[in-house]
Design a protein around this motif. Structure first.
Motif, short mmCIF file in Angstrom:
data_model
loop_
_atom_site.label_atom_id
_atom_site.label_comp_id
_atom_site.label_asym_id
_atom_site.label_seq_id
_atom_site.Cartn_x
_atom_site.Cartn_y
_atom_site.Cartn_z
N ASP A 45 0.90 -1.56 -0.18
CA ASP A 45 -0.16 0.11 -0.25
C ASP A 45 0.86 1.16 -0.06
N SER A 46 2.11 1.15 0.11
CA SER A 46 2.39 2.42 0.28
C SER A 46 4.16 2.51 -0.45
N ALA A 47 4.74 1.28 -0.30
CA ALA A 47 5.29 0.80 -2.04
C ALA A 47 4.51 1.31 -3.21
N GLN A 48 3.14 1.23 -3.29
CA GLN A 48 2.59 1.74 -5.06
C GLN A 48 2.07 3.11 -4.94
N LEU A 49 2.94 4.03 -4.11
CA LEU A 49 3.44 5.65 -4.33
C LEU A 49 4.50 5.98 -5.34
N MET A 50 5.55 4.64 -5.28
CA MET A 50 6.62 4.95 -5.84
C MET A 50 6.07 4.21 -7.73
N VAL A 93 6.07 7.68 -9.21
CA VAL A 93 7.06 9.03 -9.65
C VAL A 93 7.74 8.67 -10.72
N GLU A 94 7.94 9.48 -11.50
CA GLU A 94 9.00 9.95 -12.67
C GLU A 94 9.99 9.50 -12.38
N GLN A 95 10.74 10.61 -11.79
CA GLN A 95 12.02 10.05 -11.03
C GLN A 95 12.46 9.90 -10.23
N SER A 96 13.19 8.91 -9.87
CA SER A 96 13.85 8.41 -9.43
C SER A 96 14.72 8.96 -7.89
N ALA A 97 15.40 10.58 -8.00
CA ALA A 97 16.02 11.16 -7.15
C ALA A 97 15.38 11.90 -6.72
N GLY A 98 15.55 12.83 -6.09
CA GLY A 98 15.01 14.69 -5.73
C GLY A 98 15.54 14.64 -4.28
N SER A 99 13.50 14.77 -3.79
CA SER A 99 13.37 15.01 -2.07
C SER A 99 12.31 14.88 -1.96
N TRP A 100 11.63 13.71 -1.07
CA TRP A 100 10.62 13.73 -0.77
C TRP A 100 10.26 13.92 0.78
N LEU A 101 8.88 14.11 1.00
CA LEU A 101 7.87 14.80 2.21
C LEU A 101 7.28 14.00 2.51
#
Length: 205
Positions: A54-59, A62-70
């Motif tokens: 349920d959490s992993a599906q948020l990935m 996401v188009e980019q594999s890096a950056g910042s996530w809050l």
């Protein structure tokens, strides 16, 4: 979907090494659950479906594999800790409850997640701007967008797992002309949805 199905899907998508680290984290959650109610005890037997996938599906959004996530209101680690173990960028988890924040920090240290930080405060006290913002059923969408607005960039993507989103609620949200709202169906619960919010291209925050 069975527990084996969920773990298998995650292994296929993210690789066995990352999934093994998620398994270690889930073991920590189950052990800590005797001390503080991180997840409903009734969901322990379905932890891979109800919490990990349920959490992993948020990935998947996401188009980019890096950056910042809050991640706002991370609680027992969902989705923030799972995403932190899958995301190549930097994860900041905001959790105002001190005991839960301490547990999250212990998990970060124990699992050696170099790109993860835990902030024991409300989101209004967070500084910095992030490429991706998530929150799992924290407050109303309108209040959340307002409270976390200082943390967003013009092109920030908001990924917001919710329960059922009624058509009239989505219609009301779409009246915000500076943002684009669309709904993705949850992989783990046919009655739940993930609200994706993007800024209209060419419009600044």
């Amino acid at each position: 979907m069975t527990e084996d199905d969920a773990r298998g899907l995650m292994t296929e998508r993210f690789g066995p090494d990352r999934v093994e680290r998620i398994a270690a984290f889930l073991d920590m959650v189950v052990a800590e659950n005797d001390q503080q109610n991180l997840i409903a005890p009734s969901t322990i037997d379905t932890i891979w479906v109800r919490h990990a996938l349920d959490s992993a599906q948020l990935m998947f959004h996401v188009e980019q594999s890096a950056g910042s996530w809050l991640d706002i209101g991370t609680g027992g680690g969902f989705p923030g800790m799972v995403v932190a173990l899958l995301f190549d960028g930097k994860m900041t988890m905001v959790e105002p409850r001190k005991k839960r924040a301490a547990f999250l920090q212990m998990c970060v240290d124990h699992l050696g997640i170099a790109g993860a930080d835990v902030v024991a405060s409300k989101v209004e006290a967070v500084s910095g701007r992030y490429d991706i913002i998530s929150a799992r059923a924290v407050a109303s969408v309108e209040k959340l967008l307002q409270a976390a607005a200082p943390c967003a960039k013009p092109d920030t993507r908001w990924i917001l797992p919710r329960g059922r989103i009624e058509p009239e609620q989505l219609t009301a949200l779409r009246r915000q002309r500076d943002r684009v709202f669309h709904v993705e169906h949850s992989l783990t619960d046919p009655d739940s949805a993930i609200l994706i919010v993007d800024r209209h291209k060419g419009r600044a925050s």
